[in-house]
Design an enzyme around this catalytic site. Structure first.
Site, PDB file in Angstrom:
ATOM      1  N   TYR A 233      -2.259  -1.089  10.147  1.00  0.00           N
ATOM      2  CA  TYR A 233      -2.244  -1.241   8.690  1.00  0.00           C
ATOM      3  C   TYR A 233      -0.944  -0.679   8.103  1.00  0.00           C
ATOM      4  O   TYR A 233      -0.281  -1.337   7.288  1.00  0.00           O
ATOM      5  CB  TYR A 233      -3.459  -0.524   8.105  1.00  0.00           C
ATOM      6  CG  TYR A 233      -3.603  -0.650   6.605  1.00  0.00           C
ATOM      7  CD1 TYR A 233      -4.108  -1.805   6.029  1.00  0.00           C
ATOM      8  CD2 TYR A 233      -3.261   0.412   5.765  1.00  0.00           C
ATOM      9  CE1 TYR A 233      -4.258  -1.926   4.664  1.00  0.00           C
ATOM     10  CE2 TYR A 233      -3.410   0.307   4.395  1.00  0.00           C
ATOM     11  CZ  TYR A 233      -3.906  -0.861   3.843  1.00  0.00           C
ATOM     12  OH  TYR A 233      -4.039  -0.963   2.481  1.00  0.00           O
TER      13      TYR A 233
ATOM     14  N   SER B  82       0.848  -1.190   0.000  1.00  0.00           N
ATOM     15  CA  SER B  82       0.000   0.000   0.000  1.00  0.00           C
ATOM     16  C   SER B  82       0.880   1.235   0.000  1.00  0.00           C
ATOM     17  O   SER B  82       2.041   1.186   0.446  1.00  0.00           O
ATOM     18  CB  SER B  82      -0.888   0.007   1.251  1.00  0.00           C
ATOM     19  OG  SER B  82      -1.569   1.249   1.377  1.00  0.00           O
TER      20      SER B  82
END
Length: 278
Positions: free
Chosen positions: A182, A169
């Site tokens: 995350y 990401s």
């Protein structure tokens, strides 16, 4: 030498002028896609089939409903491709091992894999983050990627060939407030990818990562509905850019698994419309 180089350039130009689906970037490959029930995973499975993959093994923990592995398999089959669903939770090693074994048992080998399984988690500042939530997100996004990578590599080593793409990401490169598990997991995926690329380069494997920006997936839609402030922070971290589409990330993943990317290894490819600069 000049004429040879000119011929090479002409061939490259001719290839680039072909419609994308006519290039057959995945011709004959046996592919595993984790998290294949929805979002980037589904788009990747569908594109591999469109690009000529011999078979796509869709791995997901969701067995029924709108966003499920079997639904992706049905979409691939309707488009004329070959697909197999295997139910597995990427945080459970025996299930991951069994999923890869099922691909080998059905199709005889594994040529490529894209590890898309991931969750965003519920948002909170670090001081307010429950340990259970930290463990849940890191378990899926980092440990799940490790376990998938581990067994995919083992399946590829006998043939001394294979390509793997881990979906990280842009949050693996820049901070996103309220999403510390995350962000930490996705930073870890990049380190894991680079280490694997170094360890198995001489064994004929190529292992890369993609760092998507904010992509319009069911995961993002759910997160935005449940926690609007987290969605707003994510958009702010992305520079307010428009949401990307799953097929844009799938295109990068299929390319990285193709011979067109044969000299790309250990890379963290940012696919975010230019919102993150390094």
């Amino acid at each position: 030498m000049e004429s040879s180089w000119a011929g090479c350039l002409m061939a490259m130009d001719a290839w680039s002028d072909l419609p994308y689906g006519a290039r057959m970037l995945a011709d004959g490959k046996i592919v595993v896609v984790t998290g294949g029930g929805s979002g980037i995973g589904r788009a990747t499975a569908e594109l591999f089939a469109a690009e000529g993959a011999a078979a796509v093994v869709v791995v997901d923990r969701t067995e029924a409903g709108e966003y499920s592995g079997p639904e992706t398999v049905e979409l691939v089959r309707k488009a004329g491709g070959t697909a197999l669903f295997v139910r597995a939770d990427v945080t459970v090693e025996p299930e991951v091992e069994a999923a890869v074994a099922a691909a080998l048992a059905e199709f005889g080998r594994l040529d490529a894999a894209v590890n898309c399984a991931g969750i965003a988690g519920s948002g909170a500042k670090i001081a307010d983050m429950a340990l259970e939530e930290w463990n849940r997100v890191v378990g899926v996004d980092l440990t799940g990627t490790f376990l998938s990578l581990k067994h995919e590599i083992r399946a590829m080593l006998p043939n001394q060939a294979g390509t793997i793409v881990n979906i990280a990401s842009a949050a693996g490169l820049v901070p996103v407030p309220y999403l510390s598990p995350y962000c930490s997991a996705k930073h870890g995926v990049l380190g894991l990818t680079k280490t694997a690329a170094k360890e198995y380069r001489k064994a004929g494997l190529r292992i890369n990562a993609i760092c998507p920006g904010v992509i319009d997936t069911p995961m993002i839609q759910t997160s935005a509905a449940e926690r609007p402030e987290v969605a707003a922070q994510s958009r702010e971290a992305a520079g307010g850019a428009a949401l990307g589409r799953p097929e844009q990330i799938a295109s990068a993943a299929v390319w990285l698994c193709s011979e067109a990317a044969s000299f790309v290894n250990g890379e963290s490819m940012v696919v975010d419309g230019g919102t993150v600069t390094r």
